[in-house]
Design an enzyme around this catalytic site. Sequence first.
Site, PDB file in Angstrom:
ATOM      1  N   HIS A 142       0.868  -1.174   0.000  1.00  0.00           N
ATOM      2  CA  HIS A 142       0.000   0.000   0.000  1.00  0.00           C
ATOM      3  C   HIS A 142       0.913   1.234   0.000  1.00  0.00           C
ATOM      4  O   HIS A 142       2.024   1.188   0.536  1.00  0.00           O
ATOM      5  CB  HIS A 142      -0.830  -0.066   1.286  1.00  0.00           C
ATOM      6  CG  HIS A 142      -1.913   0.951   1.412  1.00  0.00           C
ATOM      7  ND1 HIS A 142      -1.671   2.246   1.785  1.00  0.00           N
ATOM      8  CD2 HIS A 142      -3.253   0.860   1.238  1.00  0.00           C
ATOM      9  CE1 HIS A 142      -2.817   2.912   1.848  1.00  0.00           C
ATOM     10  NE2 HIS A 142      -3.795   2.094   1.508  1.00  0.00           N
ATOM     11  N   ASP A 172       3.109  -4.637   7.853  1.00  0.00           N
ATOM     12  CA  ASP A 172       1.897  -3.836   7.708  1.00  0.00           C
ATOM     13  C   ASP A 172       0.715  -4.796   7.908  1.00  0.00           C
ATOM     14  O   ASP A 172       0.396  -5.603   7.036  1.00  0.00           O
ATOM     15  CB  ASP A 172       1.882  -3.207   6.311  1.00  0.00           C
ATOM     16  CG  ASP A 172       0.581  -2.468   6.030  1.00  0.00           C
ATOM     17  OD1 ASP A 172      -0.369  -2.606   6.811  1.00  0.00           O
ATOM     18  OD2 ASP A 172       0.529  -1.777   5.002  1.00  0.00           O
ATOM     19  N   LYS A 186     -10.149  -0.328  10.884  1.00  0.00           N
ATOM     20  CA  LYS A 186     -10.360  -1.508  10.033  1.00  0.00           C
ATOM     21  C   LYS A 186     -10.670  -2.737  10.888  1.00  0.00           C
ATOM     22  O   LYS A 186     -10.731  -3.852  10.392  1.00  0.00           O
ATOM     23  CB  LYS A 186      -9.104  -1.782   9.201  1.00  0.00           C
ATOM     24  CG  LYS A 186      -8.796  -0.699   8.156  1.00  0.00           C
ATOM     25  CD  LYS A 186      -7.601  -1.106   7.335  1.00  0.00           C
ATOM     26  CE  LYS A 186      -6.975   0.013   6.546  1.00  0.00           C
ATOM     27  NZ  LYS A 186      -7.714   0.422   5.369  1.00  0.00           N
ATOM     28  N   GLN A 212      -4.517  -4.976   6.953  1.00  0.00           N
ATOM     29  CA  GLN A 212      -5.572  -5.856   6.438  1.00  0.00           C
ATOM     30  C   GLN A 212      -5.685  -7.167   7.212  1.00  0.00           C
ATOM     31  O   GLN A 212      -6.654  -7.896   7.029  1.00  0.00           O
ATOM     32  CB  GLN A 212      -5.330  -6.168   4.949  1.00  0.00           C
ATOM     33  CG  GLN A 212      -5.533  -4.983   4.021  1.00  0.00           C
ATOM     34  CD  GLN A 212      -6.969  -4.458   4.022  1.00  0.00           C
ATOM     35  OE1 GLN A 212      -7.920  -5.175   4.283  1.00  0.00           O
ATOM     36  NE2 GLN A 212      -7.115  -3.179   3.734  1.00  0.00           N
TER      37      GLN A 212
END
Length: 404
Positions: free
Chosen positions: A119, A197, A223, A200
């Site tokens: 990302h 990261d 999220k 997600q």
Amino acid sequence: MADVERWRREFPFLDGDNPAAYLDNGASTQKPRAVIERMRQFAGHEYANVHRGIHELSERSTAVYEGSRERARKFFNAATAESIVFTRGTTEAVNLVAFAWGGQNVKSGDTILLTEMEHHSNMVPWQQLAARTGATIKYVPVLENGAGLDLDAARTLLAERPRIFAFTHISNTMAVENPVKDLCLLARENGVTTLIDAAQSAAHIPVDVQEIGCDFLACSAHKMCGPTGIGVLYGRHEILAQMPPWQFGGEMVDRVEFTGAKFRPPPARFEAGTPAIIESAGLHAALDFVDSVGLESIAAHSSALAEYAAEKLRALPGVRVFGPSGERAHLVTFAVEGVHAHDLAFFCNDRRVAIRAGHHCAQPLMRKLGAPASARASFHFYNTPAESDRLVDAIAEAIRFFNP
Ligand code: PLP
């Protein structure tokens, strides 16, 4: 998952009459009542600034804030609560590491290793660090159609001993879950620092920082059924303790003279100014909620829905589905020949199906794959096969309309 209808009733948005099919969970999730109520209660009855007051309300508020830190420690199985730094989210967490750790450890001639599936949040901060220091960035390539990382190339690139390997746990476009544990082990064997990261992955699969063996890990509460404005940076405490601060002001100082200041140890050193106190209470409630649903069930349910959607979409004329052909994480990115992704999203919106369209903050990868714009549906534990069918029906209709 057996209890989807029960969980849906916990979300005001999903509990109404015939709600829109919300398939944009990769961007942000809906919020359950438990989170909304906890923040309302805390803001209305328990709130004061933290760490400063001698009065009872401030002490209680501080206990809530630090209690949220301990809750995050437990959620990610960090060794100590001092390893948990609250940030505004994943983006700020990566910037913190790039500035504080990077400024101290990356020099001209060094290499920073990323992957092509990052990302922008895990790419641009490193590009800026490279520009400041004269370091070089290298990328682990993706396989054909974004089906995964080229792990042989990763092995070779790690053997060149970059200063840091910063990479995503689950790709927000390719629905690939990277083998984080193996990659961190390989990095460690080569003396390479790692940052994961987890934007997600954090509320989709179990994430155990000690088992993964990473040095840093970043995620965003919004999220994870939590509020905006707060996220977590996990850092191995020995590393955090060596890092200089990156923002300066109140709360992060031990003693200030007219001529300079002495800084507090982590995590306070990295939390300058008044932090996201109300949001920390929301994060605590969100982590409780996600745990009560169960990460194993969430993982199984959301990836089954994505696989189901991918299979049906692939069967439509002119549809290209990105990422692996079999097992996938909770999302599906796709493009339709002759139909712009924005038209697909508008068409879906008219049929009350919310999906994402564009480059998904992964412009270099999507350009490399020849699809500068694509559509993405991302699922969570509160989505249903019927909602996936609504997506596929809308896309089929769009194809008939635009490509008659
Ligand atoms: N990394 C990944 C993989 C993401 O999907 C996102 C958000 O979409 C981010 C980082 C950035 O998260 P935030 O905007 O919450 O900082």
